[in-house]
Scaffold this active site. Structure first.
Site, mmCIF file in Angstrom:
data_model
loop_
_atom_site.group_PDB
_atom_site.id
_atom_site.type_symbol
_atom_site.label_atom_id
_atom_site.label_comp_id
_atom_site.label_asym_id
_atom_site.label_seq_id
_atom_site.Cartn_x
_atom_site.Cartn_y
_atom_site.Cartn_z
ATOM 1 N N HIS A 1 18.593 26.796 -40.223
ATOM 2 C CA HIS A 1 18.411 26.231 -38.873
ATOM 3 C C HIS A 1 19.075 27.119 -37.813
ATOM 4 C CE1 HIS A 1 16.371 22.485 -39.936
ATOM 5 N NE2 HIS A 1 17.117 22.488 -41.027
ATOM 6 N N GLU B 1 18.424 22.125 -45.627
ATOM 7 C CA GLU B 1 17.151 22.847 -45.515
ATOM 8 C C GLU B 1 17.340 24.333 -45.234
ATOM 9 O OE1 GLU B 1 14.524 19.155 -43.771
ATOM 10 O OE2 GLU B 1 15.558 20.406 -42.322
ATOM 11 N N ASP C 1 20.000 24.455 -33.353
ATOM 12 C CA ASP C 1 18.912 24.444 -34.334
ATOM 13 C C ASP C 1 17.943 25.569 -34.005
ATOM 14 O OD1 ASP C 1 17.055 23.519 -36.409
ATOM 15 O OD2 ASP C 1 18.232 21.674 -36.346
HETATM 16 C C1 ACM Z 1 17.905 16.589 -42.101
HETATM 17 O O1 ACM Z 1 17.159 15.650 -41.811
HETATM 18 N N1 ACM Z 1 17.407 17.801 -42.266
HETATM 19 C C2 ACM Z 1 19.326 16.415 -42.280
#
Ligand code: ACM
Length: 475
Positions: free
Chosen positions: A208, A275, A131
């Site tokens: 990410h 995201e 991440d």
């Molecule tokens: C998430 O909570 N972004 C999968």
């Protein structure tokens, strides 16, 4: 006779008797075998005064039966109650997701969680390995991923909302990080297999990715910096620093997915997909050129390109792709497994389009949310609370799915995101006992009432104590 030793999850069928079996060494006295006449997911356990026999339709079902036997034996101390159990799970995927990127978790802590999962017949550990705040898996040919991307110089203190001005933030000033070698992960895979737990890795892409871009700026959208130098992220939230569209970025995806696929024998591979802001792509000349080349009119289509590329790499490795539900918004292969996190309606939407789905809905399956109100609880994500009762009583799978849709629901998974969970003890506290309730729902245990569950749980918690798990005591 009702369950005298408080099994969690409760089997779908168990007939207890008041007789007991005396055995000083129940594991060596247990007769075990696969019986191919049984359904693959079913196990059958018989304990009589004369002895104990476990048979199952497959090795996986045998592992489930062993884990039930373990609970009975641990709870019984020598005089083992007699029972005939015939059991199989409602869902094939009974998962727990652990984010080892926001806070690194030593292998021993993961092993403890695998032990605890097995005790609850949970069978999928989804490891979120990368991440913005840390890259945790060693990749040959890319040493800086772990040397640079595996560590951050400091971490924001307190609840971060993203609305604070930079001068309002406080940092702890402590370097944090760590990573796993490929051999360590192979050993962890074997540890899981021995306990009936499959590990599914996640490499979150194309968003990410800030830690990877910090390590190798050429993977990002502004390789020569241009005043946008990137470091491993020190605050939480969503980063704009996503993968760039160069050939090097796609080769990186191929290399990383290939190597990680070779570590984890599971037939599933999670590629994240959540995201992913398009801001950098919008401002990148190269991304614009690639869009022309690919015939795209919308910047958001770039994500689908990554999904399709990742899926083709993984298909060659014999893997099926799993992704967070955002990937439904772009191009994706028909056999993708959609992990639904944002809201319960997503389960109907994904299955309505014919996709297999794992229910991971944040409310209430994000166990990083607080479990009670009050100042005595540790700082947790957001302001939402998911109590044990909320988790136990929630309708996790919408009840208005038609039969075809219902058959596409593979299972249920709890999540532990670790922005506010800095070590293994706190991870256990956030997980338990709510994970016991998730295990009941995922197994499909017959449910009487929350009061009955809580009563059974009170006795079950002694087993967690025996494992040394730092669960949150019942109210
Ligand atoms: C998430 O909570 N972004 C999968």
């Amino acid at each position: 006779m009702s369950d005298p030793i408080a099994l969690v999850p409760r089997p779908r069928s168990a007939v207890w008797s008041s007789a007991t079996w005396s055995s000083a060494d129940p594991w060596s006295d247990l007769t075990v075998g696969v019986n191919e006449d049984l359904p693959r997911t079913e196990y059958s356990l018989t304990i009589s005064p004369q002895g104990a026999t476990l048979t199952a339709g497959s090795e996986a079902a045998l592992a489930d039966g062993r884990n039930t036997f373990a609970q009975i034996v641990t709870g019984a101390q020598g005089e083992i109650p007699c029972v005939i159990i015939s059991d199989s799970p409602r869902y094939a995927w009974r998962g727990l997701h652990i984010d080892v990127a926001r806070h690194f978790l030593p292998i021993a802590e993961l092993e403890t969680m695998i032990d605890a999962m097995a005790l609850h017949r949970l069978n999928v550990l989804h490891l979120h390995l990368t991440d913005d705040q840390g890259w945790r898996v060693e990749i040959d040919g890319y040493p800086r991923l772990t040397e640079v991307g595996g560590f951050r110089d400091r971490t924001v203190v307190g609840r971060w909302t993203g609305t604070e001005a930079p001068e309002e933030l406080t940092f702890d000033g402590e370097r944090h990080g760590g990573f796993y070698t490929q051999d360590q992960l192979r050993d962890l895979v074997a540890y899981g297999i021995n306990r009936g737990v499959m590990i599914v890795p996640e490499i979150d892409l194309p968003g990410h990715m800030q830690a990877a871009v910090a390590a190798y700026p050429e993977l990002g959208n502004f390789p020569d910096g241009q005043g946008r130098e990137v470091e491993v992220r020190e605050v939480w939230g969503i980063s704009d620093h996503v993968l760039g569209t160069s050939d090097a970025a796609f080769e990186f995806v191929r290399d990383v997915l290939g190597q990680v696929a070779d570590i984890f024998p599971a037939p599933f591979f999670h590629i994240g997909g959540d995201e992913c802001p398009t801001t950098e792509w919008e401002h990148s000349t190269q991304a614009r050129e690639r869009m022309n080349e690919w015939g795209f009119s919308r910047v958001s289509e770039i994500q689908g390109r990554f999904t399709m590329f990742a899926a083709s790499v993984l298909k060659d490795k014999g893997k099926q792709v799993v992704g967070w539900d955002e990937i439904l918004e772009g191009q994706l292969p028909d056999d993708t497994i959609v992990m639904n996190w944002r809201d319960a309606d997503g389960v109907a939407a994904a299955t309505g389009r014919g996709f297999r789905t794992v229910v991971a809905t944040e409310d209430p399956l994000y166990l990083n949310f607080g479990q009670a109100k009050g100042d005595s609880e540790p700082l947790a994500m957001g302001s939402r609370i998911a109590t044990l009762k909320d988790v136990y009583e929630a309708t996790l799978v919408p009840d208005d799915l038609d039969a075809a849709q219902a058959s596409l629901v593979l299972g249920i998974q709890a999540q532990l995101w670790t922005e506010y969970i800095a070590d293994g003890r706190l991870l256990q506290y956030m997980a338990f006992p709510r994970l016991c309730a998730v295990a009941e729902r995922a197994w499909g245990s017959p449910s009487e009432s929350f009061a009955e569950f809580e009563e059974r749980l009170g006795r079950h918690l002694e087993r967690l104590s025996a494992l040394g798990i730092a669960y949150r005591p019942l109210d």
